[in-house]
Design an enzyme around this catalytic site. Structure first.
Site, PDB file in Angstrom:
ATOM      1  N   LYS A   1      -1.219   9.938  -2.769  1.00  0.00           N
ATOM      2  CA  LYS A   1      -2.805   9.598  -2.709  1.00  0.00           C
ATOM      3  C   LYS A   1      -3.261  11.227  -2.658  1.00  0.00           C
ATOM      4  O   LYS A   1      -2.685  12.139  -2.930  1.00  0.00           O
ATOM      5  CB  LYS A   1      -3.141   8.782  -1.635  1.00  0.00           C
TER       6      LYS A   1
ATOM      7  N   ASN B   1       3.511   7.443  -3.832  1.00  0.00           N
ATOM      8  CA  ASN B   1       2.119   7.662  -4.042  1.00  0.00           C
ATOM      9  C   ASN B   1       1.509   8.397  -3.176  1.00  0.00           C
ATOM     10  O   ASN B   1       1.014   7.975  -1.683  1.00  0.00           O
ATOM     11  CB  ASN B   1       1.335   6.312  -4.327  1.00  0.00           C
TER      12      ASN B   1
ATOM     13  N   SER C   1       2.192  -1.616   1.891  1.00  0.00           N
ATOM     14  CA  SER C   1       2.933  -1.211   3.524  1.00  0.00           C
ATOM     15  C   SER C   1       4.392  -1.417   3.452  1.00  0.00           C
ATOM     16  O   SER C   1       5.076  -1.946   4.500  1.00  0.00           O
ATOM     17  CB  SER C   1       2.267  -2.234   4.602  1.00  0.00           C
TER      18      SER C   1
ATOM     19  N   GLY D   1      -1.815  -0.046   3.101  1.00  0.00           N
ATOM     20  CA  GLY D   1      -2.124   0.690   4.153  1.00  0.00           C
ATOM     21  C   GLY D   1      -2.736   0.196   5.524  1.00  0.00           C
ATOM     22  O   GLY D   1      -3.036   0.802   6.185  1.00  0.00           O
TER      23      GLY D   1
ATOM     24  N   HIS E   1      -4.907   1.602  -9.901  1.00  0.00           N
ATOM     25  CA  HIS E   1      -4.685   1.423  -8.477  1.00  0.00           C
ATOM     26  C   HIS E   1      -5.773   0.735  -7.746  1.00  0.00           C
ATOM     27  O   HIS E   1      -7.036   1.022  -8.214  1.00  0.00           O
ATOM     28  CB  HIS E   1      -4.304   2.656  -7.653  1.00  0.00           C
TER      29      HIS E   1
ATOM     30  N   GLU F   1      -7.382   1.425  -5.198  1.00  0.00           N
ATOM     31  CA  GLU F   1      -8.504   2.306  -4.491  1.00  0.00           C
ATOM     32  C   GLU F   1      -9.238   2.930  -5.728  1.00  0.00           C
ATOM     33  O   GLU F   1     -10.454   3.220  -5.614  1.00  0.00           O
ATOM     34  CB  GLU F   1      -7.670   3.325  -3.858  1.00  0.00           C
TER      35      GLU F   1
ATOM     36  N   GLU G   1       0.499  -5.041  -5.937  1.00  0.00           N
ATOM     37  CA  GLU G   1      -0.043  -4.661  -4.582  1.00  0.00           C
ATOM     38  C   GLU G   1      -1.127  -5.438  -4.371  1.00  0.00           C
ATOM     39  O   GLU G   1      -2.604  -4.987  -4.573  1.00  0.00           O
ATOM     40  CB  GLU G   1      -0.491  -2.866  -4.955  1.00  0.00           C
TER      41      GLU G   1
HETATM   42  P1  PGA Z   1       0.808   1.809   1.439  1.00  0.00           P
HETATM   43  O1  PGA Z   1       0.127   2.280   0.012  1.00  0.00           O
HETATM   44  O2  PGA Z   1       2.328   1.909   1.179  1.00  0.00           O
HETATM   45  O3  PGA Z   1       0.321   2.817   2.482  1.00  0.00           O
HETATM   46  O4  PGA Z   1       0.339   0.600   1.906  1.00  0.00           O
HETATM   47  C1  PGA Z   1       0.700   1.648  -1.202  1.00  0.00           C
HETATM   48  C2  PGA Z   1      -0.137   2.038  -2.457  1.00  0.00           C
HETATM   49  O5  PGA Z   1      -1.312   2.150  -2.164  1.00  0.00           O
HETATM   50  O6  PGA Z   1       0.455   2.259  -3.300  1.00  0.00           O
END
Ligand code: PGA
Length: 260
Positions: A10, A8, A213, A175, A99, A101, A169
């Site tokens: 983003k 992803n 992560s 992140g 997601h 976010e 997640e």
């Molecule tokens: P990350 O993000 O691997 O940077 O923690 C995962 C995601 O948001 O899908």
């Protein structure tokens, strides 16, 4: 079952970087073609760059391209939106929905996500539905309740085991460099599997990804957990070497599990 290793990207790269990253993935797969065969690879660039990434991958790539969201509506007067059928037209095979976010920054509710899933299935896209609890919800002992409700409110109409993927997640692991412990992942993925089996005849066959992560150094441990059928990767997918190392970890984990 092949593990699904999904990147992803983003809103974290410009066009030039997307091209460079895709070229590096191509080079990695050329050096080790089994990677693209023994794992299913997916990259989800920003909308603007899905076409560019497709053309750099070339017509016979083993890497699938997906999007990070789609519109609630079908085509028409919806300024600024991109429809599920446009994504299919642009060569996307999958879409990430729900997601955290988007749930947080765009106030996306379960109902809205369910409607987007309907558009996606109608258009012929496969859906990666993200679920996960916040730190406060976990601390309060409500993680399963939250994730269970997100799955109960999900739209599986028009789906089958091949068309829908769940990505667990935990919001606090995205992140942040913090991953859920292997025990917590095992317990939550087992819970999700149970829920899917309860709800759907094909519940045993739906892939459940872990995200939050995931890095090359923790990927093998996470991908060796029962009911972890792949990974959804943010930060580490912006580096071709890391992304492909996670794919290799997934292949190693699957081989080890098959041998046990
Ligand atoms: P990350 O993000 O691997 O940077 O923690 C995962 C995601 O948001 O899908």
């Amino acid at each position: 079952m092949r593990k699904l290793i999904a990147g992803n990207w983003k809103m974290s790269c410009y066009g030039g970087e997307a091209i460079e990253l895709t070229e590096q993935i191509n080079a990695g797969l050329e050096a080790n073609p089994d990677l693209g065969l023994d794992a299913e690879l997916l990259i989800c660039p920003p909308y603007l760059y899905t076409g560019i990434v497709q053309s750099v991958l070339g017509p016979v790539s083993d890497v699938l391209v997906g999007a990070q969201d789609c519109a609630l509506s079908e085509n028409g007067a919806h300024t600024g939106d991109i429809s599920a059928s446009m994504l299919v037209d642009a060569g996307c095979e999958m879409v990430i929905l729900g997601h955290s976010e988007r749930r947080q920054n765009h106030e996306e509710s379960d109902d809205l996500i369910a409607e987007k899933a309907e558009r996606a299935f109608e258009a012929g896209l496969k859906v990666i539905l993200c679920v996960g609890e916040s730190a406060a919800e976990r601390d309060a002992g409500n993680a399963e309740e939250i994730v269970g409700a997100q799955i109960d409110n999900a739209n599986f109409e028009g789906a089958d085991a091949n068309k829908v993927v769940i990505a667990y997640e935990p919001v606090w692991a995205i992140g942040t460099g913090k991953t859920a412990s292997v025990d917590d992942v095992e317990s939550m993925h087992g819970f999700i599997r149970g829920k899917l089996q309860e709800k759907l005849a094909y519940g045993s066959d739906i892939r459940i990804l872990y995200g939050g992560s995931v890095k090359p150094d923790n990927a093998k441990a996470l991908l060796s957990v029962p009911n972890v059928d792949g990974a959804l990767i943010g930060g580490a997918s912006l580096n071709a070497e890391s992304f492909l190392a996670i794919a290799q970890a997934g292949i190693d984990a699957a081989e080890q599990m098959a041998a046990e």
